[in-house]
Design a protein around this motif. Structure first.
Motif, short mmCIF file in Angstrom:
data_model
loop_
_atom_site.label_atom_id
_atom_site.label_comp_id
_atom_site.label_asym_id
_atom_site.label_seq_id
_atom_site.Cartn_x
_atom_site.Cartn_y
_atom_site.Cartn_z
N UNK A 41 0.83 -1.21 0.00
CA UNK A 41 0.00 0.00 0.00
C UNK A 41 0.87 1.26 0.00
N UNK A 42 1.86 1.30 0.87
CA UNK A 42 2.72 2.49 0.98
C UNK A 42 3.56 2.67 -0.28
N UNK A 43 4.15 1.60 -0.76
CA UNK A 43 5.02 1.73 -1.94
C UNK A 43 4.21 1.91 -3.23
N UNK A 88 3.09 8.23 2.75
CA UNK A 88 4.44 8.16 3.33
C UNK A 88 4.60 7.03 4.33
N UNK A 89 3.50 6.56 4.89
CA UNK A 89 3.59 5.48 5.88
C UNK A 89 2.20 5.02 6.29
N UNK A 90 2.18 3.88 6.96
CA UNK A 90 0.92 3.33 7.45
C UNK A 90 1.21 2.43 8.64
N UNK A 91 0.21 2.33 9.52
CA UNK A 91 0.32 1.43 10.69
C UNK A 91 -1.04 0.82 10.96
N UNK A 92 -1.02 -0.45 11.28
CA UNK A 92 -2.22 -1.16 11.68
C UNK A 92 -2.12 -1.36 13.18
N UNK A 93 -3.14 -0.87 13.89
CA UNK A 93 -3.07 -0.77 15.35
C UNK A 93 -4.28 -1.44 15.97
N UNK A 94 -4.09 -2.12 17.10
CA UNK A 94 -5.22 -2.69 17.83
C UNK A 94 -5.94 -1.56 18.57
N UNK A 95 -7.21 -1.74 18.92
CA UNK A 95 -7.92 -0.70 19.68
C UNK A 95 -7.28 -0.42 21.04
N UNK A 96 -6.46 -1.36 21.53
CA UNK A 96 -5.75 -1.15 22.80
C UNK A 96 -4.47 -0.35 22.63
N UNK A 97 -4.08 -0.07 21.40
CA UNK A 97 -2.89 0.73 21.16
C UNK A 97 -1.63 -0.08 20.90
N UNK A 98 -1.78 -1.32 20.47
CA UNK A 98 -0.62 -2.15 20.15
C UNK A 98 -0.45 -2.21 18.64
N UNK A 140 0.14 -3.79 15.27
CA UNK A 140 0.04 -5.11 14.65
C UNK A 140 1.01 -5.23 13.48
N UNK A 141 1.14 -4.15 12.73
CA UNK A 141 2.07 -4.08 11.60
C UNK A 141 2.26 -2.61 11.27
N UNK A 142 3.44 -2.26 10.76
CA UNK A 142 3.64 -0.85 10.41
C UNK A 142 4.75 -0.69 9.37
N UNK A 143 4.56 0.33 8.56
CA UNK A 143 5.56 0.78 7.60
C UNK A 143 5.57 2.30 7.77
N UNK A 144 6.41 2.76 8.68
CA UNK A 144 6.43 4.18 9.03
C UNK A 144 7.74 4.82 8.56
N UNK A 145 7.71 6.14 8.34
CA UNK A 145 8.95 6.83 7.98
C UNK A 145 10.00 6.69 9.09
N UNK A 146 11.25 6.79 8.70
CA UNK A 146 12.35 6.70 9.67
C UNK A 146 12.21 7.73 10.78
N UNK A 147 12.56 7.33 11.97
CA UNK A 147 12.48 8.24 13.11
C UNK A 147 11.17 8.20 13.87
#
Length: 186
Positions: free
Chosen positions: A78-80, A86-96, A98-105
């Motif tokens: 999806x990101x590429x 520029x980035x994406x993250x899949x997050x649980x409702x608890x804030x954990x 699950x997977x991420x492709x985020x910019x450096x830093x």
């Protein structure tokens, strides 16, 4: 003169220890044994000494296995595949995360926790303002957008896009990504 039967204590006294006593034993009270057996003034609830079976509820929890490598691959595609994302993250409702492709830093755990908080607050604001269910939360800054959308009851998708993105196209791409990610969540 014979009185009504009264329960006796299971405490061992000198004379009581010679008698076979169970917790529910009662003896008739007579003038012969009133001096040797203490009178119990508080009521005792009978305790059953029999083995009884109690049916306990069986709690079944549906365990869903999430293939994180497949989620990671889908986010990477999806990101590429979307030039303005520029980035994406899949997050649980608890804030954990699950997977991420985020910019450096960017810290995955911190981003995940903030995303869950943002979703929770956005949903509360939607209820208070009587706007119904929140479809997406958009944060617009001078460097771009952060878009948060529900991706089933088990996850939230955060998408980071640059400022030059066309919002309509971005929302369409996010909708397509959600349709590919949701089945992977079970």
């Amino acid at each position: 003169m014979t009185k009504s039967p009264s329960p006796i204590s299971t405490e061992k006294t000198e004379n009581a220890s010679k008698l076979p006593i169970t917790e529910n034993t009662t003896l008739p009270t007579t003038t012969e044994n009133t001096e040797t057996l203490p009178l119990i003034t508080k009521s005792l609830s009978p305790i059953s000494t029999e083995n009884t079976e109690v049916d306990l509820p069986i709690i079944l929890e549906k365990k869903v296995m999430i293939n994180t490598s497949m989620l990671q691959d889908e986010l990477q595609n999806f990101v590429s595949g979307t030039s303005e994302v520029q980035g994406a993250a899949l997050v649980s409702p608890d804030g954990l995360a699950l997977a991420s492709v985020l910019p450096g830093g960017m810290d995955d755990e911190r981003t995940a926790a903030m995303s869950a908080s943002m979703l929770s607050l956005g949903e509360r604001i939607g209820r208070e303002l009587a706007r119904g269910n929140v479809e997406r939360i958009v944060v617009e800054g001078e460097k771009g957008y952060g878009v948060l959308v529900g991706c089933s009851g088990d996850a939230v998708l955060l998408v980071l896009a640059n400022a030059s993105v066309k919002q309509g196209l971005l929302f369409l791409e996010i909708k397509r990504a959600v349709s590919r990610i949701a089945p992977l969540l079970g």
